[in-house]
Each structure stands twice: as structure tokens, then as C-alpha cells.
Scaffold this active site. Structure first.
Site, mmCIF file in Angstrom:
data_model
loop_
_atom_site.group_PDB
_atom_site.id
_atom_site.type_symbol
_atom_site.label_atom_id
_atom_site.label_comp_id
_atom_site.label_asym_id
_atom_site.label_seq_id
_atom_site.Cartn_x
_atom_site.Cartn_y
_atom_site.Cartn_z
ATOM 1 C CB SER A 158 33.610 76.343 90.622
ATOM 2 O OG SER A 158 32.873 75.158 90.825
ATOM 3 C CG ASP A 159 34.497 72.114 95.893
ATOM 4 O OD1 ASP A 159 35.701 71.806 95.981
ATOM 5 O OD2 ASP A 159 33.573 71.348 96.212
ATOM 6 C CE LYS A 160 38.387 67.358 91.728
ATOM 7 N NZ LYS A 160 37.583 66.115 91.915
#
Length: 1139
Positions: A387-389
Site C-alpha cells: 500500500s501507498d501511504k
């Protein structure tokens, strides 16, 4: 107009009359982008390549060609070719439909509007019309359509604030600055008279590297990354900028870090290929055995039977001819309809996803979108989520929440912003902390690089740091409002009165210092003060000694523990009063350090150390980096489903760790293994050390997570270090990768795919996430925000991160279970029918004669048993959505029911047993062919049609038996399929023989079959007798290995029947263990606030933060230094309009 590249560098003429149709305009890449899989030229070869990667399609193509050999096929020449062409056509239509959706998404991006300078006027055009060399105007909060050279802006000194979270995940804004020779071109009239030539490097994917020269009036000036505005970034806190287009379309750095949409295939497709290979070898073996049987029969019987002597020299009686004949006869063991059935099922499964109201976001008016349906089952097999933040887990919105002053802890966690009236009351009543209250509010309003702007009577704060802006807004909400900045001073309204504060010096923030200081003179001739804000670790050690400060630290530490338990970003404030003499002695040394060329960083640090000591602690603040809705609960549920979640971000390490805690990716007792080395040797040693530590923690059953930055990752992904990195990463409960480039994200995803050999899902919202989305088995884009690059490149798009929970747990689990049933059922029903040809061959002299009418053989899959697998794939509900959402552990139990060799073997074994039962029971029933009262017989085709009827009934009842939930479409499809065959026999035998002789063998067959009571009794008895095997096996499996649905039902009834279940489970330790695991997992997966933590956990969280720094967001590599920014800005000047 732009000119061609005369060497490796790019040469662009600016300011001449532009002709968009000029041939030179075609020498650079168009700004039109495409994420489509196909175009008009590539569709046919690429589609055929994708189709013939499936072994079954290669097989049926070969069968269709073999059938064209005269007299070799016992089933006719076109019984395979026609269905095969239909199947390919359906698949092609589906691919076209899905690619059209991608094209529409691309067109939406290409149609974004931008203003381009034409004949001295700004003309609105679309992004796709932007060309290299164009002058364009970008307004505040707009995305850049291409890579631009910053020429001028609305701000002083040509400065512009840029948000790059869409590119690198960093939350802080970047400051870019135009060259002084172009920064004065602040109107379209000046810009239209501008003429120059740009020479720059050719397109490259290195987002942090750029060099070039601009030549004006014969004088060349160098420009670099500080003047480059990248496509996909956004203009913030700046009214407008003028830019010259340098790189367009797929030459832009953003798209060069992306890959063309790959052709993805699911794990089930790969496994199906292997099953088909297995069945192919079975088919070859059966053909060889049957041809051998034919040879033996011929050798034993032809010499003794004079009437068969003509066969002795018949070339069609050769062994090879027999192999081909039986190969074609048995070819339907491999189901020709499997692929088209899956395509149809997946297509409608995607429609279910698109129309799931539970995944609709009201705020963005958007819903989930399945951009491909080929990966529906993969959603049910995910083991890793990357996941990207920024924008995915967080909103990139900072809120000032809490304030610690002495023993007082102001604010609360429930309100969206800081709200505590007692703070002002304590100040006005002269509380013991009133002086500290005033000082900390003034520090929040003064110690920063924020620029105020009065817009329509409302103060707007422009800042490269969202944390600083949040603090300034927080101070303003408490009646200390910063409203004017000039080169040497700031003006604040302090409790209703304006105060002028002189800025004497600024000591810049750096990640090494973890602090920022300003030296101010409070009012005309007032006291000189040092204001310092920074991490608790660096502030505490620079405080003066004494009991008072020890007590202040003790109170502050207690409050910081509280803030840490909520995942807030913390900052401590301290100050020191300076005498005129102290400052006058220190200032020359600091100015000398600023002007130094050699050893400048050390001189600056030494000068700062001399002043930043013996301070007093004033207070501490807490800022919330607001998460997207339901993020902690979603991550908890995913981890309860035995899915490992990784965070891959371009943001700072401290910020990433902070968010990892607040979103429940890491808990306060999770040991962090931080890899932050700069050389290969150091990285290798650290990884080796941490692998040993991880093994030790596993034995102790303690949680641990790895944190690694981009520089270390460069070494970790090369050589022998790659093995240690993979070993460590796959052991960790969570992994946080920070300061990563887009390509590094993709490399990590690909590494995990190869090492773990599990399904990897990547999710992100920005253009910097495209590469990893495409590299993952399944790519999910966030579609609810502006900037559609990630959503356009994804396989599935959802409006918010928390919808991932339903996408995987409900649609993923359902689709995986359904698709596995569709595939196994398709294999089963084909073997059940067509293996009867083998049993019949034993009774027909191994002649290759088919027992069934030739056209009914082809229609078995495409008509009579086409609907049961479709309804199984669409309407079966193995577990209610509410249950699996409540108990995420059920998701993992679905994966245990995967498309395993054991499960496949069971279905194949049952199919063979069923075919034996169906053939020999039918044969026994009609062994003497006396089935009517008048003694008439029906012949071999009567036997075949009766067996065919019983097979249709059996496989339809088998579908009902395998269905977990009997919905009306399932019942109608299964019963209706039996009825359809009966109707077909009537129509086919009465009508078609009289239309060109089609099906002449079937003439009168309906009357013969249906006038026999033996047929009707057998239709009732034989299928039921055949399925007794399944009933026995399913009963045993229910006791030994219950399905997820059965486990969930038993868990829900545990208060009344759990003891009885325990007694039942005593017969099967496997069930008992499954139940214990599921029960403990279900109890542990109830979602609640992740922020209800104990004091000891909070203490551990603070300990981690004190070891690893703090999460203050500040750009330290800006084109404009913090000191220079403060000294050059005058917020009282009127800004140009750019019109």
C-alpha cells in the site's frame, strides 16, 4: 516551434510563431497518454497471443485441424471448429469491452483543460493538445499536464509551492524557483515577446536529476531540478505559474517510470493450464491404449471372420490411424466451453463489483470499478498487500489536536480540531502557566517558514510544511494570529493587539538536527529570545539543569506517551532569553558559517550548538495526520484474514513509522528492525543481523516489523543481500519501505511475487504508484480523488481504501470459491460423459464408433450443461457477506480450499466413478434391448441417448449438490437444463431429419425413448444411485473438514451447541483444531478502536519514537533555503495577476 534533437540533448526553441501542423512538431512525443492493452493494429496478434497462452486453446485448434483430415474424425469435421470460433469471439468481445473502458478513462485524463499562450492570449485547450515548446499557465491547485520549465509565478522571486505526493508520496510541499532572468515575465504580453533556446538532457526516468541551459540574447544560464515541474505534481499555495513545456506524454519522467499495461493472468489460469496438460497426457494414453486394443482385436478376429477380410489391408486400420481416431473421439475430456464459461462468469462477477452499493462513496460520487475481470479469483487469494501511504492511507490533512504546557494537557481526541476553552481561560486568569501559554502560542505563530496571504478578508497560509501550517492555524484559533511577513519582521495579532516581532536570525531545520530555531526581538527594543522547536530527544538534552525542568520533562513525557498512543506527530518547544552581548558575540560567527564554502555544514552545526543550550521547556504539541476513514479497522481485518500489509512510500522514515502505528500496521509492542545504511557491506551485515534477530523473535512469538529506506533498498535488492532481504521481509508481520522511487516500489513487488510465490496486491492513488500497480498480481487504484493515473492503470478501482476490505473478503472469497467450482465442475461433467466412449469402445470392437449422436456431443457443453456452471459462478453464496465481513478469518479458510491437486483428483475420480456407474447401469438396464411390451428393440443409438440423458440429469443434480446456497436461478438452471435436453430430443428427432437430412439417425428417437417405462424408471433411479458416492463423501468431509460456511454457522451457534460440537469433534482432531483456530481468530478480529491502548504500550510507543526521531514534515532540500525564504518574502506586496 520546437526543433529536432541534433544530438543526444534536446533542443527547443521558445517564443517563435508556432504552427501546430509543422513537421517539426511531430519530432517529439505527443502528450496523449494511453493505458490500453490494445490498439487497432495490435489487437489481433496480442489477443491471439493471450488466448493461445492457454494450453486448452492450443489443443482445440489442433483438434479442429485434425478433424479436417478426411475420414479420420468419428465426430464430423466442424464439431470442434464451430464452438471454438464462438468461444474466441466471445473472449474477443469481452476484451474489447474492457479495453474500451480503459480508453474512456484515458480520454478523461487527456481531456483535462489547460491554458496555452497563442498570439499573446491564453487559450483553453486539452492536455492532449500540449506540445513541446508551448507556454502554458497553471492555476493554483491544478495538476501539471507535462514536464515544465518554471519561468515565472505569482509569488516573489519566482517561487512556487509544489505538492508532489502524487509522485513521491511526500506530504511536505516543495519550493521551486524560476531563474531571475525569466521571473519578471509576469504577463502574457511579456511572455509573448520572449525568445530563447533551451538545451537539456534527453528524457529519462530519474525524477531527481535534470540539467539544461537556456540561452537568452546570446547569454546561456544553467537550470536544473529546482526549475523543473513534473507532470502529475500539483501547484499549491501559488496563484499561478508560467511554464515552458520540456517533455510531453510518455517522455515525461512520470510516465517513463510507468510500464505499459501488462497482460496479467490469474493463478487459477496457470493451475488450469497444468491440469489441462495432465488431461492431455491422459488423453494421449487413452488413445494409445484404445488403438492398441483395436490392433489386438483385429489380430484376433479378422483372420477367423471371412466377412471381415476386406479390413485386413485397409489403410484406415493402421495403428497411427487408430490413434488419431481415438484422440479425436476422446478430445472432449478437455472441456472446450471452460474458457468461455469462465469469461461469462467473470464478466458478470465484474458487474456485481461495479454495482455493489456497499462500495459507493457519497463524497466523491464514485463506486468500485472492475477494469478487468480476468483477475476476479485473485482477489480471494491475496497474501500480501503493498500500500501507498499518502492519499491512500492518509488524507494529507494535518490537524492541530493537543497542547502540553507544564502539568496541563489541553485538547481532546474527539474534536476534529483543537478545542479547549480552558487554555485561554488559564492565560487570562494569570494561571501559573500563563507565561508559558503566551510563549508557546507565539512560538507556534513565529517559528516557521509560513507565508500569509489575505484573500477576500480571509487569511490563507502558504507553507512547504503542512505541519507548520497546522501549528500556525492552531495558534490563530487561540487568538495569536500571524498575518504579515516582511523580510526582517513578522506581525502577529496577540489577543486583539498587533505585535511586531523582529526576525534576527534563522537556524534551518535539517533531518540531522531534528530542530529549527529563530532568534527574535520581541517588540521595539524588547528582549532577544531564542525559539526552538524539534524532537523531544534533541530538545530534552538541551534544557538547563534543575528540578523545575526535570518536573517539566516528566509532565511532558507523560503527555507525549498519551499522544504516542494515538499516533500523533509530536513536537517540543523550548526557548532561551539572550542578552545583547550573547547575541552580538554569536551572530558574526553564524554569519561567517553561512558564507563559508568549505566545511559549511559543520560550521553551521557548531554555531547552532553554542546557542541552542540551557533552554527551558515551554510545551509540546500534537498534530494528527488524518487517516482516511476506517483505515485502522480495515488493516486489522485484513491482517486477521492472514494477509500481510506493507507500506511503500516516498515519504520520510519518521512520518512513515508514525502512520504505521496510527493505522494499526504496527502496534506499540512491535519491535522495529530499521535498515538505514548507505553502503552495500553495511546493508548486507545489517540484514544478516536482523534475520538472526527475526528468528529469535519468532521463537519468542513476539511481533516485529522491518523499516527500510530507499538508499538501503538499492543495496538490499542486489547480490547476496537480496536473499537476506527477502528472507527477513517475508518473516516480518509488517514492512515499511520509505523514501522509495516509483521503480523501487515495482521492484519490491516483483521480488515478493517471486520469493513468496503468493498473490500480491498493490494499492495506491498517485501516479508514482502506477509501476507497482502494474507489477502486482492485482493492482487497485483509488479513484475518488483527482488525478486518475493510478485508477486508469489499475485492475480494480475503489473510491476509498476501506472498500478494499469488502472487495477482498466478500467479492474475492466468493469469486475464488465460485470460479474453482466452475472449473472443477467443467472438468467433471466432461469426463463423466466422454469417458463413456472408452467403456463403449470395449463393447464395440475398439472401432472408434461413438455411442452418441455427433451433434449432441458438441452441444453437451454449449447448450445442455452450459447453465449450471454459470449459475454456480454467479449465484452461489458460500458464506453470507455479513459473516465474512464480521469474521475476516474466514477469508484464509477459503484459501485453504484452493484449486489443489487433491481436490482436483477427487473431482476427477468421482467423474470416472460416475461414468462407470452411468454406463454400466444403463447397459445392464438395456442389455437385451427388450424395453417395450411388444418386444421391439432400440439399437445402439437408443443406448447412447439413454446414457446421455442420465448423464445430463446426474451432472445437473451434482451442481445442486455442490452449491452452498440454493437460490432460484441455481434451481431453475439445473432442472431447466434437464428439461431442455428432453425438449431438444423431441424437436431434433421429429423436425431436423426432414431438413436436409440433418440428424437422420435420430429420426423417431423421442418416440422410441419416451414410450418406454424402463427409460423413465432408469431416469429416476440411475442418477440418484450414481450420486450416492457424493452424498457419502460430503458427509464425511463435513465432519472431517467443514467448509468456512459450516464453521461460521457453528461459531454463531456456539452458545447452544458448542459443547455438542466438541464431542462430535472428538472423532476428528482436524475439526477441533480448525474450530479453535477459527474461534480465536474470530474473537480477535472484532473491529474496535485501535487507539484504546494501555499505558505500558504507550510508553513503548514513546520509547520507539525517542529512538527513531519524530515525524515533523519539512522540506530540507528546497530550491529556496528557509532563511532565504523568510528574508525575501513581503506579504504586503501586491501580486501580479498573470493576465
Amino acid at each position: 516551434m520546437p526543433t529536432e534533437a541534433r544530438d543526444n540533448n534536446r533542443h527547443i526553441h521558445l517564443g517563435k510563431v508556432r504552427d501546430p501542423h509543422h513537421q517539426h512538431a511531430q519530432r517529439f512525443c505527443s502528450n496523449r497518454i494511453s493505458t490500453c492493452k490494445y490498439n487497432g493494429f495490435s489487437f489481433l496478434p496480442r489477443f491471439l497471443y493471450e488466448q493461445f497462452r492457454r494450453y486448452n486453446n492450443i489443443f482445440f485448434l489442433a483438434i479442429a485441424l485434425l478433424q479436417q483430415i478426411p475420414d479420420v474424425s468419428p465426430t464430423g469435421r466442424y464439431t470442434t471448429a464451430v464452438p471454438f470460433l464462438i468461444i474466441l469471439s466471445v473472449s474477443a468481445l469481452k476484451e474489447i469491452f474492457e479495453d474500451v473502458k480503459r480508453r474512456r478513462s484515458d480520454n478523461k485524463v487527456n481531456a483535462f483543460s489547460v491554458e496555452i499562450l497563442v498570439d499573446g492570449h491564453w487559450i483553453e485547450k486539452q492536455w492532449k493538445d500540449v506540445s513541446v515548446g508551448d507556454f502554458i499557465r497553471i492555476d493554483n491547485d491544478s495538476l501539471f499536464p507535462a514536464d515544465l520549465l518554471l519561468l515565472a509565478s505569482s509569488e516573489q522571486q519566482g517561487m512556487a509551492y509544489i505538492e508532489t505526493s502524487n509522485l513521491d508520496g511526500e506530504t511536505n510541499l516543495k519550493i521551486k524557483q524560476a531563474l531571475d532572468i525569466t521571473s519578471t515575465m509576469t504577463s502574457p504580453e511579456k511572455l509573448s515577446q520572449f525568445e530563447s533556446e533551451i538545451t537539456c538532457e534527453p528524457p529519462s526516468r530519474h525524477v531527481n536529476e535534470f540539467n539544461g541551459n537556456i540561452e537568452i540574447n546570446g547569454v546561456a544560464r544553467h537550470f536544473g531540478i529546482d526549475q523543473l515541474l513534473l507532470r502529475g505534481a500539483r501547484l499549491k499555495n501559488t496563484a499561478w505559474i508560467f511554464g515552458a513545456v520540456i517533455y510531453t506524454g510518455h517522455d515525461s519522467k512520470l510516465l517513463m517510470n510507468s510500464k505499459r499495461a501488462p497482460l496479467k493472468s490469474g493463478t487459477i489460469d496457470v493451475q488450469t493450464n497444468y491440469r489441462i496438460i495432465f488431461l492431455f497426457f491422459v488423453l494421449v494414453a487413452l488413445a494409445l491404449i484404445s488403438a492398441t486394443g483395436s490392433e489386438i482385436w483385429r489380430g484376433n478376429n479378422i483372420p477367423q471372420a471371412w466377412y471381415l477380410s476386406f479390413l485386413e489391408h485397409d489403410p484406415k486400420g493402421s495403428f497411427l490411424w487408430g490413434v488419431l481416431t481415438f484422440f479425436i473421439l476422446y478430445n472432449n475430456l478437455i472441456p472446450i466451453s471452460l474458457q468461455v464459461t469462465l469469461e461469462v462468469v467473470r464478466f458478470f462477477q465484474a458487474i456485481y463489483i461495479n454495482n455493489d452499493i456497499e462500495m459507493y462513496d457519497v463524497n466523491s460520487d464514485s463506486c468500485a470499478i472492475a477494469r478487468t475481470s480476468n483477475l476476479n479469483e485473485e482477489l480471494g487469494q491475496v497474501k500480501f498487500i503493498m500500500s501507498d501511504k499518502t492519499g491512500t492511507l492518509t488524507r494529507n490533512v494535518m490537524k492541530f489536536k493537543r497542547l502540553s504546557i507544564g502539568s496541563r494537557n489541553y485538547g481532546n481526541n474527539e474534536d476534529d480540531e483543537f478545542a479547549d476553552a480552558s487554555l485561554i481561560e488559564d492565560y487570562r486568569q494569570g494561571d501559573e502557566h500563563s507565561t508559558s501559554i503566551l510563549e508557546v502560542l507565539k512560538m507556534m505563530a513565529v517559528c516557521h517558514t509560513v507565508v500569509p496571504e489575505n484573500k477576500d478578508g480571509q487569511l490563507i497560509y502558504q507553507s512547504s510544511s503542512p505541519d507548520e501550517a497546522a501549528l500556525v492555524r492552531g495558534a490563530a484559533s487561540q487568538s495569536v494570529s500571524f498575518h504579515t511577513r516582511q523580510p526582517q519582521k513578522v506581525i502577529c495579532n496577540v489577543f486583539g493587539e498587533d505585535e511586531t516581532i523582529e526576525i534576527l536570525d534563522v537556524i534551518d531545520f535539517t533531518s540531522d538536527r531534528k530542530r529549527m530555531s529563530v532568534i527574535v526581538r520581541d517588540g521595539a527594543g524588547g528582549d532577544i529570545k531564542l525559539y526552538t522547536k524539534g524532537a523531544d530527544t534533541v530538545i530534552f538534552e538541551r534544557l538547563e539543569h534543575g528540578k523545575e525542568q526535570e518536573e517539566a520533562v516528566e509532565y511532558c513525557t507523560e503527555h507525549l506517551e498519551d499522544y504516542a498512543s494515538f499516533g500523533y506527530r509530536t513536537l517540543c518547544f523550548s526557548m532561551r532569553h539572550l542578552t545583547e552581548q550573547e547575541y552580538s558575540q554569536w551572530a558574526p560567527e553564524y554569519k561567517k558559517a553561512i558564507l563559508a564554502i568549505d566545511n559549511r555544514a559543520k560550521l553551521l552545526a557548531d554555531a547552532a550548538e553554542k546557542l541552542e543550550r540551557n533552554m527551558i521547556l515551554v510545551g509540546a504539541t500534537a498534530i494528527e495526520d488524518k487517516l482516511q476513514e476506517w483505515v485502522p479497522e480495515t488493516i486489522q481485518a485484513l491482517m486477521a484474514a492472514d494477509i500481510r500489509v506493507w507500506m511503500l512510500t516516498g515519504d520520510k522514515r519518521e512520518t512513515a513509522i508514525n502512520i504505521a502505528h496510527s493505522c494499526a500496521l504496527c502496534h506499540t509492542n512491535t519491535e522495529l528492525l530499521i535498515v538505514d545504511k548507505t553502503t552495500y557491506e553495511e546493508t548486507y551485515q545489517k540484514l544478516e543481523q536482523f534475520v538472526a534477530r527475526a528468528i529469535e523473535l519468532e521463537k519468542q512469538e513476539k511481533g516485529f516489523a522491518m523499516v527500510i529506506d530507499g538508499k538501503s533498498l538499492l543495496h538490499a535488492l542486489t547480490g547476496e543481500a537480496r536473499k537476506h532481504f527477502g528472507d527477513l521481509a517475508l518473516r516480518c508481520h509488517a514492512v515499511v519501505c520509505c523514501r522509495m522511487s516509483p521503480m523501487q516500489k515495482a521492484e519490491v513487488v516483483e521480488m515478493v511475487r517471486k520469493l513468496a510465490k503468493h498473490v500480491v496486491l498493490a494499492i495506491g492513488d498517485g501516479a508514482n504508484d502506477v509501476a507497482m500497480i502494474q507489477a502486482a498480481n492485482v493492482g487497485v487504484g483509488i479513484s475518488g480523488e483527482e488525478g486518475l493515473q493510478a485508477a486508469s492503470a489499475s485492475d480494480y478501482a475503489i473510491p476509498r481504501f476501506h472498500f478494499l476490505r469488502r472487495l477482498l473478503l466478500v467479492h474475492g472469497a466468493w469469486n475464488h470459491d465460485r470460479s474453482v467450482k466452475v472449473i472443477l465442475y467443467s472438468f467433471y461433467k466432461n469426463i463423466c460423459l466422454y469417458i463413456i466412449e472408452l467403456w463403449f469402445a470395449m463393447f464395440s470392437a475398439w472401432s472408434g464408433q461413438t455411442i452418441f449422436e455427433r451433434w449432441t456431443i458438441g452441444m453437451f457443453n454449449v447448450i445442455f450443461t452450459a447453465w449450471p456452471p454459470v449459475v454456480l459462478g454467479l449465484f452461489d453464496h458460500p458464506v453470507p457477506a455479513e459473516q465474512i465481513m464480521k469474521y475476516p478469518a474466514l477469508y484464509a479458510s477459503f484459501q485453504n480450499r484452493a484449486f489443489s491437486i487433491g481436490n482436483f483428483s477427487l473431482w476427477i475420480g468421482l467423474a470416472i466413478v460416475h461414468s462407470l456407474s452411468l454406463f454400466f447401469l444403463t447397459y445392464a438396464t438395456m442389455e437385451h434391448q427388450v424395453v417395450w411390451d411388444n418386444g421391439l428393440t432400440g439399437g445402439w443409438l437408443m443406448l447412447g441417448n439413454c446414457a446421455y440423458t442420465f448423464v445430463v440429469a446426474t451432472v445437473c443434480f451434482k451442481a445442486l449438490l455442490e452449491c452452498d446456497s440454493w437460490t432460484w436461478p441455481v434451481v431453475v438452471a439445473c432442472i431447466g437444463s434437464i428439461g431442455l435436453w428432453i425438449v431438444f430430443v423431441i424437436v431434433y428427432s421429429l423436425v431436423f431429419p426432414h431438413i436436409g437430412g440433418i440428424g437422420a439417425d435420430m429420426a423417431g428417437m423421442a418416440a422410441i425413448m419416451m414410450s418406454s417405462y424402463t427409460f423413465w424408471l432408469a431416469l429416476l433411479f440411475i442418477p440418484l444411485a450414481t450420486l450416492l458416492w457424493d452424498l457419502v463423501i460430503k458427509s464425511l468431509f463435513t465432519i472431517a473438514m467443514p467448509t468456512p460456511r459450516e464453521l461460521a454457522v457453528m461459531y454463531n451457534k456456539r452458545t447452544t451447541s458448542f459443547n455438542g460440537f466438541e464431542r462430535l469433534a472428538s472423532y476428528s482432531s482436524n475439526v477441533l483444531e480448525n474450530m479453535r483456530l477459527l474461534t480465536s481468530s474470530l474473537r480477535g478480529s472484532t473491529t474496535g478502536s485501535t487507539r484504546s491502548r494501555t499505558a505500558s504500550e504507550a510508553s513503548l510507543a514513546l520509547a520507539e519514537q525517542t529512538r527513531y526521531g519524530f515525524a515533523f514534515s519539512q522540506d530540507e532540500s528546497s530550491a529556496v533555503a528557509q532563511t532565504e525564504l523568510i528574508r525575501n518574502v513581503d506579504s504586503t506586496r501586491e501580486k501580479p495577476t498573470g493576465r
